[in-house]
Design a protein around this motif. Structure first.
Motif, PDB file in Angstrom:
ATOM      1  N   LEU A   5      28.971  28.843  65.295  1.00 19.47           N
ATOM      2  CA  LEU A   5      30.160  28.068  65.717  1.00 19.47           C
ATOM      3  C   LEU A   5      30.036  26.561  65.095  1.00 19.47           C
ATOM      4  N   THR A   6      29.097  25.983  65.050  1.00 16.52           N
ATOM      5  CA  THR A   6      29.078  24.616  64.456  1.00 16.52           C
ATOM      6  C   THR A   6      29.331  24.504  63.041  1.00 16.52           C
ATOM      7  N   TYR A   7      28.857  25.309  62.512  1.00 22.39           N
ATOM      8  CA  TYR A   7      28.939  25.109  60.735  1.00 22.39           C
ATOM      9  C   TYR A   7      30.023  26.002  60.145  1.00 22.39           C
ATOM     10  N   ALA A   8      30.453  27.146  60.729  1.00 22.91           N
ATOM     11  CA  ALA A   8      31.223  28.015  60.200  1.00 22.91           C
ATOM     12  C   ALA A   8      32.717  28.020  60.907  1.00 22.91           C
ATOM     13  N   VAL A   9      32.719  27.946  62.089  1.00 23.56           N
ATOM     14  CA  VAL A   9      33.933  28.195  63.010  1.00 23.56           C
ATOM     15  C   VAL A   9      34.795  27.081  63.197  1.00 23.56           C
ATOM     16  N   MET A  10      33.844  25.883  64.042  1.00 22.66           N
ATOM     17  CA  MET A  10      34.631  25.021  64.596  1.00 22.66           C
ATOM     18  C   MET A  10      35.055  23.712  63.755  1.00 22.66           C
ATOM     19  N   PRO A  11      34.521  23.755  62.671  1.00 22.63           N
ATOM     20  CA  PRO A  11      35.219  22.354  61.531  1.00 22.63           C
ATOM     21  C   PRO A  11      36.560  22.558  61.437  1.00 22.63           C
ATOM     22  N   GLY A  12      37.109  23.897  61.220  1.00 16.58           N
ATOM     23  CA  GLY A  12      38.580  24.124  60.815  1.00 16.58           C
ATOM     24  C   GLY A  12      39.631  23.734  62.265  1.00 16.58           C
ATOM     25  N   PRO A  13      39.294  24.292  63.443  1.00 16.37           N
ATOM     26  CA  PRO A  13      40.061  23.510  64.852  1.00 16.37           C
ATOM     27  C   PRO A  13      39.747  22.492  64.949  1.00 16.37           C
ATOM     28  N   SER A  14      38.687  21.612  64.756  1.00 19.74           N
ATOM     29  CA  SER A  14      38.534  20.383  64.751  1.00 19.74           C
ATOM     30  C   SER A  14      39.378  19.356  63.800  1.00 19.74           C
ATOM     31  N   ARG A  15      39.609  19.884  62.800  1.00 22.47           N
ATOM     32  CA  ARG A  15      40.328  19.121  61.646  1.00 22.47           C
ATOM     33  C   ARG A  15      41.694  19.279  62.015  1.00 22.47           C
ATOM     34  N   MET A  72      37.286  27.954  74.157  1.00 21.62           N
ATOM     35  CA  MET A  72      37.129  29.235  74.418  1.00 21.62           C
ATOM     36  C   MET A  72      37.754  30.373  73.626  1.00 21.62           C
ATOM     37  N   LEU A  73      38.879  29.957  73.134  1.00 23.32           N
ATOM     38  CA  LEU A  73      39.305  30.974  72.129  1.00 23.32           C
ATOM     39  C   LEU A  73      38.483  31.368  71.062  1.00 23.32           C
ATOM     40  N   ALA A  74      37.798  30.289  70.339  1.00 26.88           N
ATOM     41  CA  ALA A  74      37.062  30.349  69.468  1.00 26.88           C
ATOM     42  C   ALA A  74      35.425  30.974  69.614  1.00 26.88           C
ATOM     43  N   VAL A  75      35.168  30.754  70.707  1.00 25.48           N
ATOM     44  CA  VAL A  75      33.706  31.220  71.115  1.00 25.48           C
ATOM     45  C   VAL A  75      33.896  32.638  71.761  1.00 25.48           C
ATOM     46  N   ASN A  76      34.696  33.358  72.265  1.00 27.66           N
ATOM     47  CA  ASN A  76      34.683  34.488  72.837  1.00 27.66           C
ATOM     48  C   ASN A  76      34.583  35.687  71.747  1.00 27.66           C
TER      49      ASN A  76
END
Length: 59
Positions: free
Chosen positions: A39-49, A1-5
């Motif tokens: 979100l898939t290609y630019a934002v979420m890879p960082g928080p997922s790692r 939620m913090l990444a999407v908003n």
């Protein structure tokens, strides 16, 4: 939620401004496509790692 908003707010403030003349179904179609790709290609890879070392200490 913090990444999407924040990205949804930026999209709504910047990109959606240009789509006021578009038909509502097109605006509704474009929003999730743009946001999902961003979100898939630019934002979420960082928080997922981030928790990788804690979850897999030997890896």
């Amino acid at each position: 939620m913090l990444a999407v908003n924040p990205f949804a707010l930026v999209y709504d403030g910047l990109v959606a401004e240009y789509g006021h003349g578009w038909p509502p179904p097109l605006r509704t179609l474009v929003f999730p496509i743009v946001l999902a790709l961003l979100l898939t290609y630019a934002v979420m890879p960082g928080p997922s790692r981030a928790p990788r070392r804690r979850l897999h200490p030997g890896a």
